[in-house]
Write a protein that holds these residues in place. Structure first.
Motif, mmCIF file in Angstrom:
data_model
loop_
_atom_site.group_PDB
_atom_site.id
_atom_site.type_symbol
_atom_site.label_atom_id
_atom_site.label_comp_id
_atom_site.label_asym_id
_atom_site.label_seq_id
_atom_site.Cartn_x
_atom_site.Cartn_y
_atom_site.Cartn_z
ATOM 1 N N MET A 183 0.957 -1.120 0.075
ATOM 2 C CA MET A 183 -0.109 -0.055 -0.225
ATOM 3 C C MET A 183 0.893 1.168 -0.004
ATOM 4 N N ASN A 184 1.935 1.298 0.850
ATOM 5 C CA ASN A 184 2.904 2.662 0.888
ATOM 6 C C ASN A 184 3.440 2.679 -0.259
ATOM 7 N N LYS A 185 4.044 1.604 -1.097
ATOM 8 C CA LYS A 185 4.718 1.599 -2.489
ATOM 9 C C LYS A 185 3.748 2.391 -3.477
ATOM 10 N N LEU A 186 2.436 1.849 -3.358
ATOM 11 C CA LEU A 186 1.443 2.639 -4.288
ATOM 12 C C LEU A 186 1.516 4.099 -4.142
ATOM 13 N N LYS A 187 1.407 4.546 -2.907
ATOM 14 C CA LYS A 187 1.180 5.839 -2.641
ATOM 15 C C LYS A 187 2.533 6.822 -3.034
ATOM 16 N N VAL A 188 3.616 6.112 -2.906
ATOM 17 C CA VAL A 188 4.712 6.839 -3.312
ATOM 18 C C VAL A 188 4.827 6.682 -4.934
ATOM 19 N N ASN A 189 4.464 5.672 -5.551
ATOM 20 C CA ASN A 189 4.303 5.714 -7.067
ATOM 21 C C ASN A 189 3.430 6.614 -7.460
ATOM 22 N N GLN A 190 2.158 6.765 -6.740
ATOM 23 C CA GLN A 190 1.280 7.997 -7.041
ATOM 24 C C GLN A 190 1.686 9.084 -7.011
ATOM 25 N N MET A 191 2.601 9.626 -6.091
ATOM 26 C CA MET A 191 2.990 10.909 -5.610
ATOM 27 C C MET A 191 4.208 11.270 -6.833
ATOM 28 N N LEU A 192 4.983 10.359 -7.101
ATOM 29 C CA LEU A 192 6.047 10.439 -8.203
ATOM 30 C C LEU A 192 5.441 10.472 -9.608
ATOM 31 N N ASN A 193 4.197 9.984 -9.847
ATOM 32 C CA ASN A 193 3.432 10.070 -10.988
ATOM 33 C C ASN A 193 2.862 11.582 -11.192
ATOM 34 N N ASP A 194 2.221 12.102 -10.118
ATOM 35 C CA ASP A 194 1.656 13.325 -9.756
ATOM 36 C C ASP A 194 2.944 14.332 -10.272
ATOM 37 N N LEU A 195 3.921 14.295 -9.793
ATOM 38 C CA LEU A 195 5.144 15.093 -9.744
ATOM 39 C C LEU A 195 5.706 15.305 -11.609
ATOM 40 N N LYS A 196 5.488 13.772 -11.916
ATOM 41 C CA LYS A 196 5.977 13.800 -13.398
ATOM 42 C C LYS A 196 4.830 14.490 -14.415
ATOM 43 N N SER A 197 3.517 14.634 -13.814
ATOM 44 C CA SER A 197 2.519 15.418 -14.630
ATOM 45 C C SER A 197 2.489 16.828 -14.417
ATOM 46 N N ALA A 198 3.154 17.200 -13.488
ATOM 47 C CA ALA A 198 2.917 18.733 -12.887
ATOM 48 C C ALA A 198 3.551 19.544 -13.977
ATOM 49 N N ASN A 199 4.490 19.197 -14.925
ATOM 50 C CA ASN A 199 4.945 20.089 -15.915
ATOM 51 C C ASN A 199 3.719 20.415 -17.292
ATOM 52 N N TYR A 200 3.117 19.398 -17.317
ATOM 53 C CA TYR A 200 2.071 19.193 -18.290
ATOM 54 C C TYR A 200 0.962 20.074 -17.708
ATOM 55 N N CYS A 201 0.530 19.952 -16.360
ATOM 56 C CA CYS A 201 -0.487 20.705 -15.869
ATOM 57 C C CYS A 201 -0.024 22.144 -15.885
ATOM 58 N N CYS A 202 0.920 22.476 -15.550
ATOM 59 C CA CYS A 202 1.270 24.308 -15.630
ATOM 60 C C CYS A 202 1.092 24.662 -17.020
ATOM 61 N N HIS A 203 1.397 23.970 -18.081
ATOM 62 C CA HIS A 203 1.388 24.367 -19.424
ATOM 63 C C HIS A 203 0.166 24.355 -19.821
ATOM 64 N N ARG A 204 -0.594 23.319 -19.480
ATOM 65 C CA ARG A 204 -2.126 23.532 -19.982
ATOM 66 C C ARG A 204 -2.968 24.439 -19.300
ATOM 67 N N ILE A 205 -2.713 24.797 -18.027
ATOM 68 C CA ILE A 205 -3.546 25.685 -17.239
ATOM 69 C C ILE A 205 -3.138 27.362 -18.240
ATOM 70 N N ILE A 206 -1.604 27.475 -18.478
ATOM 71 C CA ILE A 206 -1.372 28.530 -19.035
ATOM 72 C C ILE A 206 -2.321 28.613 -20.634
ATOM 73 N N GLU A 207 -2.310 27.476 -21.085
ATOM 74 C CA GLU A 207 -2.951 27.301 -22.523
ATOM 75 C C GLU A 207 -4.699 27.831 -22.398
ATOM 76 N N LEU A 208 -5.271 27.257 -21.261
ATOM 77 C CA LEU A 208 -6.453 27.453 -21.066
ATOM 78 C C LEU A 208 -6.627 28.863 -20.793
ATOM 79 N N ASN A 209 -5.986 29.556 -19.750
ATOM 80 C CA ASN A 209 -6.116 30.905 -19.617
ATOM 81 C C ASN A 209 -6.111 31.799 -21.030
#
Length: 142
Positions: free
Chosen positions: A1-27
């Protein structure tokens, strides 16, 4: 269970760059849509000199959204999408509890997309040792 949460947090961080650029485009898209709704971007069709002299009615072309209701619906969809990406970015807030050095490692790896070998060398780790260290530190948070 703990390993899944660590992987989820790393995946969220990997997608942060995309999220930032997408927010800028939508604005930017929202800004264009607001100009259309306010009528500030009304560009009349430019007629040729022959068409201007003619007494016959000229064809008119409408954009995809001429209805104010349609534009308001599109605006609400874009705002909802921006809020979705902001929530995804807020899931990365736990990274702030790490030490500054570990935060820099994560940002170099996942936000700036640096080579893992270069990041490990920069911070004095082997590649596998760096990943073990990061996973161990994140599992302490979770």
């Amino acid at each position: 269970m703990n390993k899944l949460k660590v992987n989820q947090m790393l995946n969220d961080l990997k997608s942060a760059n995309y999220c930032c650029h997408r927010i800028i485009e939508l604005n930017e898209e929202l800004e264009v849509l607001n100009h259309k709704m306010l009528g500030l971007s009304h560009n009349p069709i430019r007629l040729t000199k022959e068409q201007e002299k003619s007494n016959a009615p000229m064809p008119t072309f409408h954009g995809s959204y001429t209805s104010p209701l349609g534009m308001m619906e599109e605006e609400s969809q874009k705002v909802a999408e921006i809020n979705y990406y902001r929530r995804r970015l807020n899931e990365c807030k736990a990274i702030e509890l790490l030490s500054l050095r570990d935060q820099n490692i994560l940002f170099d790896l996942y936000f700036w997309n640096m080579n893992a070998w270069d990041v490990a060398e920069k911070y004095g780790y082997t590649k596998n040792g760096m990943y073990k260290h990061i996973r161990r530190e994140i599992s302490k948070l979770v």
